[in-house]
Each structure stands twice: as C-alpha cells, then as structure tokens.
Design an enzyme around this catalytic site. Structure first.
Site, PDB file in Angstrom:
ATOM      1  N   MET A  37       0.840  -1.206   0.000  1.00 23.42           N
ATOM      2  CA  MET A  37       0.000   0.000   0.000  1.00 23.42           C
ATOM      3  C   MET A  37       0.872   1.251   0.000  1.00 23.42           C
ATOM      4  O   MET A  37       0.403   2.349   0.338  1.00 23.42           O
ATOM      5  CB  MET A  37      -0.932  -0.006   1.210  1.00 23.42           C
ATOM      6  N   LEU A  40       6.543   3.190   1.712  1.00 31.27           N
ATOM      7  CA  LEU A  40       7.471   2.063   1.836  1.00 31.27           C
ATOM      8  C   LEU A  40       8.555   2.317   2.876  1.00 31.27           C
ATOM      9  O   LEU A  40       9.033   3.426   3.049  1.00 31.27           O
ATOM     10  CB  LEU A  40       8.119   1.786   0.469  1.00 31.27           C
ATOM     11  N   GLY A  43      11.040  -2.748   5.616  1.00 30.51           N
ATOM     12  CA  GLY A  43      10.333  -4.037   5.615  1.00 30.51           C
ATOM     13  C   GLY A  43       9.842  -4.378   4.221  1.00 30.51           C
ATOM     14  O   GLY A  43      10.087  -5.485   3.704  1.00 30.51           O
ATOM     15  N   HIS A  44       9.153  -3.415   3.596  1.00 29.81           N
ATOM     16  CA  HIS A  44       8.706  -3.636   2.214  1.00 29.81           C
ATOM     17  C   HIS A  44       9.907  -3.924   1.306  1.00 29.81           C
ATOM     18  O   HIS A  44       9.863  -4.799   0.454  1.00 29.81           O
ATOM     19  CB  HIS A  44       8.019  -2.380   1.662  1.00 29.81           C
ATOM     20  N   GLN A  68     -10.477  -2.751   2.151  1.00 28.35           N
ATOM     21  CA  GLN A  68      -9.993  -3.468   3.330  1.00 28.35           C
ATOM     22  C   GLN A  68      -9.975  -2.595   4.587  1.00 28.35           C
ATOM     23  O   GLN A  68      -9.543  -3.030   5.638  1.00 28.35           O
ATOM     24  CB  GLN A  68      -8.612  -4.070   3.068  1.00 28.35           C
ATOM     25  N   LYS A 156       5.164 -10.137   9.151  1.00 30.39           N
ATOM     26  CA  LYS A 156       4.652  -9.072  10.030  1.00 30.39           C
ATOM     27  C   LYS A 156       3.128  -9.141  10.089  1.00 30.39           C
ATOM     28  O   LYS A 156       2.533  -8.942  11.149  1.00 30.39           O
ATOM     29  CB  LYS A 156       5.145  -7.728   9.482  1.00 30.39           C
ATOM     30  N   ASP A 157       2.493  -9.396   8.943  1.00 30.36           N
ATOM     31  CA  ASP A 157       1.043  -9.556   8.890  1.00 30.36           C
ATOM     32  C   ASP A 157       0.765 -11.053   8.783  1.00 30.36           C
ATOM     33  O   ASP A 157       0.388 -11.562   7.728  1.00 30.36           O
ATOM     34  CB  ASP A 157       0.480  -8.775   7.699  1.00 30.36           C
ATOM     35  N   VAL A 183      11.009  -7.234   9.475  1.00 36.04           N
ATOM     36  CA  VAL A 183      12.131  -6.312   9.669  1.00 36.04           C
ATOM     37  C   VAL A 183      11.775  -5.380  10.830  1.00 36.04           C
ATOM     38  O   VAL A 183      10.664  -4.850  10.888  1.00 36.04           O
ATOM     39  CB  VAL A 183      12.420  -5.503   8.392  1.00 36.04           C
TER      40      VAL A 183
END
Ligand code: AMP
Length: 288
Positions: A37, A40, A43-44, A68, A156-157, A183
């Site tokens: 999304m 950034l 982690g991304h 969402q 993470k998710d 991360v």
C-alpha cells in the site's frame, strides 16, 4: 563508474501492465510480485530485494485498497508518499511499479468479493469485520492483473499471509506465495507504515509490543507451557508501558490460527493494541 540505479517503469493502466508482463513472459523470464500500500520502509524493501534475488523481473504494486478499511479506520489519512517510494524502489532494483487508480481496480458497479478462508475468522478478522474480504479480493485481482510466478508477503502480517496462502490453495492459484521475515527497528519495534503516526512518547511506549512477544518466548524457553500464564505476562508487559487498549493477545497454532493450550515451540504469539490512537500489530513464533 556506478551511476544512479535505473528507474523502474511506472504503470498506472491495467492494459499497459498486461502488455509489459506479456513481453517479459515472451522472454521466458520469471516474474516476482510484491503487493503493497506504499509508504514504503525497509520491511517492504526486504520483500523487494528477496524478489529481485529470486526472479528475473519484479513488479511492485502500490495501491491503498479502500475495501480493506473499515468505516472508522484510517483510509483517508493513510500515508501516501509516491515520490519517495519510487526512489526507494529504484534503489532496490524493482523493474516495474504498478500504481493504479481506484477506477482501474474497481469499475463502476463492481460487486464481486472473495469470501475469505476459515483462517480469516479469528483475530484481525474478528476485530476488523470485512478486512480480509477486502484483502483477499484485492490480492486475487492483483494476481490476475499481474500474473507472476511468486508473490512475496511479510510475516509481520502473519494472519494475512495465512489467508492469502489458504486462498491460493483453495482456489487452485498457480502463483507461489512466499513469506519473508519481519524487519524491525534496533529496539525491536516492527517497521510499519503506521509507525509514522506515533508521537515520540508513543514511539517509546510501542516497544512494549515486541517486548511482550519476547517475554512469551522467554517464558516458553524456560519451560512455561500454560497459555493463560503466558498471555497474562504479555498483558503485564503492555500494561507496564501504559498500553491498555488491547484488541488481542493470542497464542495460536501456526496453521489453523486456533488458540492453543499448552503452547508448543511452533506456537505463534500475536498482539494487536493501540498506542495512543494508533493500532499496531506484531507477532513471533515462540521459538524462532
Ligand atoms: P502493506 O503496505 O502494509 O500492505 O504491506 C505490504 C507487504 O509488506 C505485506 O506483505 C506486509 O506483510 C509486508 N511488511 C510490512 N511491514 C513489514 C516488516 N516490518 N517486515 C517485513 N514485511 C513487512
């Protein structure tokens, strides 16, 4: 001489994306997909780098998906930082960025949604009704619009990854779903686009979330197997930092996401809690 990294191709039209990927396929190259999304962070970018290391051509999608978000959630104020994102993606050597408008994704009269799998029913699914319906729908659409060999998601998710994986299996999708490690900041806080909402004081409080997960891991390592005891200690860590608005503290089976008692080494500890007005989630396997 090392110049600037080549800028990724930026595409906003679905037809242009299809044409670009058809020519990649024509060259017999493998395609990696990283749905995001935007806003950034490292982690991304770790997902992008993993994709770049494994695939010939890497597509990153940037789309803040309205379906969402709940009506009271942060859709309108969700951070949008496209220019900085593009620079970071050039650095990470993504090949193509797909940043569609909402109209490209949801045509007028759009009304078909994915009914998400059973693993979507607990935890985030309970706290954010409709969230995984929106996630599963957009991810399935992106899988169709950007047909790739491998799609990369973050642990993470954790539940989101399990939802996508179950959907891919249940619906016979040929794409391989791969999960990448979380991360973290040096103090343990998981990187999140929402961390930028935190005030300096809240940022200091937020570290109690990974601390509570670490406490769970330490207790398990010391032989504690009672889930109620471990959950209480996790809540104590959060409360000690002033985090009292807790959506859940859970110890679950890594596949079914059902609560377990006693816990095992592969049990996953998860937390969702508000730090000030910001809702953060995090998780870890008791034995990493
Ligand atoms: P988002 O932009 O929040 O939808 O996230 C896009 C992808 O990046 C998802 O697969 C996330 O799980 C992943 N992601 C987000 N934060 C992290 C992190 N700290 N470490 C690894 N992956 C992450």
């Amino acid at each position: 001489m090392t110049g600037q990294p080549a800028k990724p191709q930026i595409v906003t039209q679905r037809e242009r994306l299809a044409a670009a990927l058809a020519s990649v396929r024509g060259r017999q190259q493998t395609i990696g997909l990283v749905p995001t999304m935007g806003a950034l962070h490292a982690g991304h970018l770790s997902l992008v780098r993993r994709a770049v290391s494994a695939c010939d051509f890497v597509v990153v999608t940037i789309f803040v998906n309205p379906t969402q978000f709940g009506p009271q959630e942060d859709f309108t104020r969700y951070p949008r930082t496209l220019e900085a994102d593009l620079e970071a993606l050039a650095e990470a050597r993504a090949d193509l960025v797909y940043a569609p408008s909402a109209e490209q994704i949801y045509r007028p009269g759009f009304s078909t949604f994915v009914d998400p799998p059973a693993v979507a029913q607990t935890l985030e699914g309970r706290c954010r009704p409709g969230h995984f319906r929106g996630v599963a729908t957009i991810v399935l659409k992106l899988f169709h619009q950007a047909p790739a060999d491998v799609a990369y998601f973050g642990r993470k998710d954790y539940q989101q990854w399990r939802v996508i994986q179950a959907m891919a299996e249940d619906l016979d999708l040929s794409i391989r779903v791969e999960a990448c490690p979380t991360v973290r900041e040096p103090d343990g806080l998981a990187l999140s686009s929402r961390n930028r909402y935190l005030t300096p004081a809240e940022r200091r409080q937020a570290v109690a979330i990974p601390d509570s997960l670490r406490r769970a891991a330490e207790l398990a390592a010391a032989g504690e197997r009672n889930a109620t005891t471990i959950r209480q200690q996790m809540r104590d860590v959060l409360a000690g930092a002033g985090i009292t608005r807790i959506d859940y503290v859970a110890l679950v089976d890594p596949l079914s996401l059902a609560e377990v008692d006693p816990v095992h080494d592969d049990t996953v500890a998860l937390v969702a809690a508000y730090v000030g007005g910001t809702r953060l989630i995090d998780n870890r396997q008791l034995k990493d």
